[in-house]
Design an enzyme around this catalytic site. Structure first.
Site, PDB file in Angstrom:
ATOM      1  N   ASP A 154     -30.293   1.864  16.189  1.00  0.00           N
ATOM      2  CA  ASP A 154     -29.468   2.733  17.048  1.00  0.00           C
ATOM      3  C   ASP A 154     -28.258   3.312  16.313  1.00  0.00           C
ATOM      4  OD1 ASP A 154     -31.204   1.811  19.010  1.00  0.00           O
ATOM      5  OD2 ASP A 154     -29.797   0.331  19.796  1.00  0.00           O
ATOM      6  N   ARG A 174     -46.304  25.048  26.513  1.00  0.00           N
ATOM      7  CA  ARG A 174     -45.782  23.947  27.339  1.00  0.00           C
ATOM      8  C   ARG A 174     -44.364  23.554  26.935  1.00  0.00           C
ATOM      9  NH1 ARG A 174     -51.065  19.989  27.184  1.00  0.00           N
ATOM     10  NH2 ARG A 174     -51.952  20.695  29.151  1.00  0.00           N
ATOM     11  N   ARG A 221     -39.422   1.371  15.720  1.00  0.00           N
ATOM     12  CA  ARG A 221     -38.928   0.128  15.103  1.00  0.00           C
ATOM     13  C   ARG A 221     -39.890  -0.431  14.068  1.00  0.00           C
ATOM     14  NH1 ARG A 221     -36.362  -2.858  19.828  1.00  0.00           N
ATOM     15  NH2 ARG A 221     -37.688  -4.595  19.226  1.00  0.00           N
TER      16      ARG A 221
HETATM   17  O1  F6P Z   1     -31.352  -1.874  19.998  1.00  0.00           O
HETATM   18  C1  F6P Z   1     -32.581  -1.499  19.491  1.00  0.00           C
HETATM   19  C2  F6P Z   1     -33.517  -1.071  20.583  1.00  0.00           C
HETATM   20  O2  F6P Z   1     -34.715  -0.636  20.003  1.00  0.00           O
HETATM   21  C3  F6P Z   1     -32.951  -0.003  21.543  1.00  0.00           C
HETATM   22  O3  F6P Z   1     -32.978   1.277  20.969  1.00  0.00           O
HETATM   23  C4  F6P Z   1     -33.830  -0.197  22.745  1.00  0.00           C
HETATM   24  O4  F6P Z   1     -33.187   0.204  23.928  1.00  0.00           O
HETATM   25  C5  F6P Z   1     -34.064  -1.675  22.753  1.00  0.00           C
HETATM   26  O5  F6P Z   1     -33.827  -2.166  21.449  1.00  0.00           O
HETATM   27  C6  F6P Z   1     -35.469  -2.061  23.177  1.00  0.00           C
HETATM   28  O6  F6P Z   1     -35.526  -3.418  23.272  1.00  0.00           O
HETATM   29  P1  F6P Z   1     -36.887  -4.208  23.538  1.00  0.00           P
HETATM   30  O7  F6P Z   1     -37.595  -4.309  22.218  1.00  0.00           O
HETATM   31  O8  F6P Z   1     -36.419  -5.526  24.028  1.00  0.00           O
HETATM   32  O9  F6P Z   1     -37.677  -3.435  24.527  1.00  0.00           O
END
Ligand code: F6P
Length: 359
Positions: free
Chosen positions: A139, A174, A286
């Protein structure tokens, strides 16, 4: 000297590169290294503590995830304990954790984590544990460091998605609304949106007006550009409205932000009459290999964390203040969440190149 390493909170590409650099830097000083599995849970008897050797960290720098596993639950100061009736009660297990670390002969801990894990590390330090922090989050919301590893990888993943959406959106005339992560900050949306030449970027720092979003889409339409790409941060919300939250979180877990893209897409279709689709990029941001930038930053953080331990910088975290890696008190970094400055040149340039923020 015996140090330990832990990774807590959501994973971020680059964690393994930090672990590798820290383990090798420590072993090359003649120190022993332990790996605490699953954040602080490994020190509360819920997972194991392992010895980390050169072999343990061979060939991992380019891998996403964390070889030490992680969790975003189980803050030892507010540990959720299940009661017989199925409800949860919070208890403080921090003293037990510190005692377990002492019995394992841990002289110092390198705690790699986001604001949540760093806050826990700071409090454990106040209770006498010797900890150095390493900031981590896709983030990019930790103050005191120009950036965190994982952010660049997430931006690149989002960017690739925007590039792919452009061709399909254009082929079908779209509107496509893509939701990216970022919790209460809009860095991923802003950077990926500008680099990917999105038409609208919506971030929590600039609450939007859906009519302004639709005006932008219809202005493009009149100019012969019959498609639009809207990049929305999961934490974005309308003027006078609220952040969209998904269902229930597990005990001890922070609120789950998300779902805003779907409601924005429905509103756009209703107001403009244009066919609109939405997607949530989610955890793709991620996972996967860290970019070269993130791998290098993570490796520099790992090396700097071991130097910080050597210099007894307890309660400090490593931080990038270009061109140097420095150490700053964890408490200073946590005083305020880092957020997008609406007057920043990135926002200005986005506006001046025709991107709407819906305001
Ligand atoms: O803080 C990192 C993050 O990927 C955020 O961007 C997101 O809101 C959250 O973690 C998601 O968390 P989880 O993996 O618990 O769904």
């Amino acid at each position: 000297m015996r140090i330990a390493i832990s990774t807590g909170g959501g994973d971020a590409p680059g964690l393994n590169a930090v672990i590798r650099a820290a383990v090798l830097s420590a072993i090359n000083r003649g120190w022993e290294v332990l790996g605490i599995k699953r954040g602080f849970a490994g020190l509360l008897g819920e997972d194991e503590v392992v010895i980390l050797t050169r072999d343990s960290v061979r060939g991992i720098a380019h891998l996403g995830g964390t070889i030490l596993r992680t969790t975003n639950r189980g803050n030892p100061f507010h540990y959720p304990l299940k009661q017989e009736d199925g409800s949860y009660k919070e208890i403080d297990r921090s003293s037990e954790l510190i005692e377990n670390a002492r019995q394992l002969g841990i002289d110092a801990l390198i705690s790699i984590g986001g604001d949540g894990s760093l806050a826990i590390a700071g409090r454990l330090c106040e209770k006498g544990m010797r900890i150095v922090g390493v900031p981590k989050t896709i983030d990019n919301d930790v103050s005191g460091t120009i950036t965190t590893f994982g952010f660049d990888t997430a931006v690149n993943t989002a960017l690739e998605a925007i590039d792919r959406l452009h061709t399909t959106a254009e082929s079908h005339d779209r509107v496509i609304v893509m939701e990216v992560m970022g919790r209460d900050t809009g860095f991923i949306a802003l950077h990926a949106g500008l680099a990917g030449t999105a038409d609208v970027i919506l971030i929590p720092e600039i609450p939007y007006d859906i009519d302004k979003v639709c005006e932008k889409i219809m202005a493009r339409d009149r100019a012969g550009r019959q498609f639009s790409i809207v990049v929305v941060a999961e934490g974005a919300f309308p003027q006078g409205g609220r952040v969209s939250v998904i269902g229930e979180s597990l005990p001890g877990q922070a609120k789950r932000v998300g779902g805003v893209a779907d409601s924005i897409a429905r509103e756009i279709q209703q107001i403009t009459g244009k066919e609109t689709r939405s997607l949530v990029l989610g955890h793709l941001q991620r996972g996967g290999m860290p970019t070269g930038y993130d791998r290098l930053l993570a490796t520099r953080f790992g090396g700097a964390a071991v130097r910080a331990v050597e210099q007894c910088r307890w309660g400090h975290m490593v931080a990038l203040q270009s061109p140097h890696i420095v150490t700053i008190p964890i408490a200073d970094a946590l005083r305020e969440l880092k957020r997008v400055d609406p007057d920043h040149d990135v926002v200005q340039t986005a506006r001046e190149t025709g991107i709407s923020f819906g305001d």
